[in-house]
Design an enzyme around this catalytic site. Structure first.
Site, PDB file in Angstrom:
ATOM      1  N   HIS A 265       1.914 -16.012 -14.705  1.00  0.00           N
ATOM      2  CA  HIS A 265       1.291 -17.240 -14.189  1.00  0.00           C
ATOM      3  C   HIS A 265       0.110 -17.722 -15.029  1.00  0.00           C
ATOM      4  O   HIS A 265      -0.441 -18.779 -14.758  1.00  0.00           O
ATOM      5  CB  HIS A 265       0.809 -17.023 -12.747  1.00  0.00           C
ATOM      6  CG  HIS A 265       1.918 -16.875 -11.757  1.00  0.00           C
ATOM      7  ND1 HIS A 265       2.794 -17.884 -11.446  1.00  0.00           N
ATOM      8  CD2 HIS A 265       2.319 -15.815 -10.998  1.00  0.00           C
ATOM      9  CE1 HIS A 265       3.666 -17.473 -10.546  1.00  0.00           C
ATOM     10  NE2 HIS A 265       3.412 -16.216 -10.264  1.00  0.00           N
TER      11      HIS A 265
ATOM     12  N   GLN B 208       6.881  -4.737  -9.577  1.00  0.00           N
ATOM     13  CA  GLN B 208       6.474  -5.525  -8.418  1.00  0.00           C
ATOM     14  C   GLN B 208       7.671  -5.762  -7.498  1.00  0.00           C
ATOM     15  O   GLN B 208       8.697  -6.290  -7.925  1.00  0.00           O
ATOM     16  CB  GLN B 208       5.924  -6.887  -8.855  1.00  0.00           C
ATOM     17  CG  GLN B 208       4.599  -6.767  -9.548  1.00  0.00           C
ATOM     18  CD  GLN B 208       3.849  -8.078  -9.691  1.00  0.00           C
ATOM     19  OE1 GLN B 208       2.958  -8.138 -10.511  1.00  0.00           O
ATOM     20  NE2 GLN B 208       4.163  -9.105  -8.920  1.00  0.00           N
TER      21      GLN B 208
ATOM     22  N   GLU C   5       8.389  -7.917  -4.232  1.00  0.00           N
ATOM     23  CA  GLU C   5       7.681  -9.020  -3.577  1.00  0.00           C
ATOM     24  C   GLU C   5       8.619  -9.944  -2.825  1.00  0.00           C
ATOM     25  O   GLU C   5       8.335 -11.131  -2.659  1.00  0.00           O
ATOM     26  CB  GLU C   5       6.814  -9.778  -4.588  1.00  0.00           C
ATOM     27  CG  GLU C   5       7.454  -9.973  -5.958  1.00  0.00           C
ATOM     28  CD  GLU C   5       6.470 -10.401  -7.028  1.00  0.00           C
ATOM     29  OE1 GLU C   5       5.304 -10.631  -6.732  1.00  0.00           O
ATOM     30  OE2 GLU C   5       6.907 -10.543  -8.190  1.00  0.00           O
TER      31      GLU C   5
ATOM     32  N   ASP D 162       4.032 -13.519  -2.871  1.00  0.00           N
ATOM     33  CA  ASP D 162       5.458 -13.788  -2.958  1.00  0.00           C
ATOM     34  C   ASP D 162       6.190 -13.271  -1.713  1.00  0.00           C
ATOM     35  O   ASP D 162       7.149 -13.885  -1.253  1.00  0.00           O
ATOM     36  CB  ASP D 162       6.047 -13.193  -4.245  1.00  0.00           C
ATOM     37  CG  ASP D 162       5.784 -14.112  -5.426  1.00  0.00           C
ATOM     38  OD1 ASP D 162       6.218 -15.278  -5.369  1.00  0.00           O
ATOM     39  OD2 ASP D 162       5.121 -13.691  -6.373  1.00  0.00           O
TER      40      ASP D 162
HETATM   41  C1  3PY Z   1       1.651 -11.791  -5.272  1.00  0.00           C
HETATM   42  O1  3PY Z   1       0.759 -11.663  -4.418  1.00  0.00           O
HETATM   43  O2  3PY Z   1       2.787 -12.229  -5.031  1.00  0.00           O
HETATM   44  C2  3PY Z   1       1.383 -11.389  -6.636  1.00  0.00           C
HETATM   45  O3  3PY Z   1       2.245 -11.397  -7.465  1.00  0.00           O
HETATM   46  C3  3PY Z   1      -0.018 -11.002  -7.010  1.00  0.00           C
HETATM   47  O4  3PY Z   1      -0.509 -11.909  -7.932  1.00  0.00           O
END
Ligand code: 3PY
Length: 249
Positions: free
Chosen positions: A42, A144, A146, A172
């Site tokens: 980002h 990650q 999410e 996310d």
């Molecule tokens: C989220 O909170 O989705 C993230 O990827 C942290 O930046």
């Protein structure tokens, strides 16, 4: 002390970086952060800036992690070629995607990362070859999760060797349950709790992001190992608002 040794001993704390000026990264080191996540997903940074940020992190004494643009061989390999201490891969939802990230981040026999030893990570070819290829496989890999799909596949994802930290992206995740931005909604906090329990049961370190001091305290108490608090530019603007706007007379 490596970042892994730090979060094995106590919660490691850092922030995301979305600036193009390496001075911010260096300053984060002098301020005592454990890590800085240079955000290619980002943030506005180019690979050239990433290399300068990684140099500045070393100078300031803070560990550097690159959040890759996406989960593909080039984004992950190039992030690690910069010489950063690790790579963080966004949006992992399936076992196949998790295996792809591990493969892109590791050299044989653990993976199939593209090989070039004339990169900054290998001191531009001056590092002993065997040292480079073995130490490169020790760089941190942070995945990650999410989205609801990732949560549904979590048990199998966590069983894949080579994942150092499972990082929950609350923002996310909030979108994935239909409540974008509502990171404190019960649907989000319940999923986070479920992910935390599964990661602990699988003995995989746990990370997340927060942008309130209340949540930072809560996540520390819940035993999170690696917490990114906010973003450098936001910390700067909040401090400016506090100093210049709140106290205006
Ligand atoms: C989220 O909170 O989705 C993230 O990827 C942290 O930046």
């Amino acid at each position: 002390m490596s970042l892994k040794e730090t979060f094995q001993a106590r919660t490691a704390l850092g922030c995301f970086s979305k600036t193009t000026d390496s001075a911010f990264v260096e300053a984060c080191g002098y301020a005592g952060l454990d890590f800085i996540i240079i955000d290619m997903e980002h943030g506005p940074v180019s690979y050239e800036t990433v290399h300068n940020h990684v140099r500045a992190a070393k100078l300031g004494g803070v560990h550097s992690i690159i959040r890759a643009k996406s989960n593909d061989e080039h984004s992950i390999g190039s992030a690690l070629d910069s010489g950063a201490d690790g790579v963080q891969v966004p949006n992992v939802n399936t076992v196949a995607q998790a295996k792809q990230a591990v493969s892109a981040a590791k050299f044989h026999p653990k993976g199939s990362r593209g090989v070039c030893r004339f990169v900054r990570a290998a001191n531009f070819g001056t590092q002993d070859k065997s040292d480079y290829f073995s130490s490169a496989n020790e760089k941190l890999l942070i995945l990650q999760v999410e989205g609801v799909e990732g949560v549904n596949n979590l048990e199998e994802i966590l069983a894949i060797p080579g994942i150092d930290v499972l990082f929950i992206g609350p923002y996310d995740l909030s979108q994935s349950v239909g409540k974008p931005g509502e990171v404190d909604a019960p649907e989000v906090t319940e999923l986070m709790q479920k992910i935390a329990e599964q990661a602990k049961a699988a003995d995989v370190a746990l990370g997340t992001f927060c942008d309130s001091l209340e949540n930072l305290k809560k996540f520390k108490q819940q035993g999170f190992d690696y917490i990114a608090y906010s973003v450098d530019v936001n910390i700067f603007t909040e401090a400016c608002k506090f100093i210049f706007t709140s106290n205006r007379c």
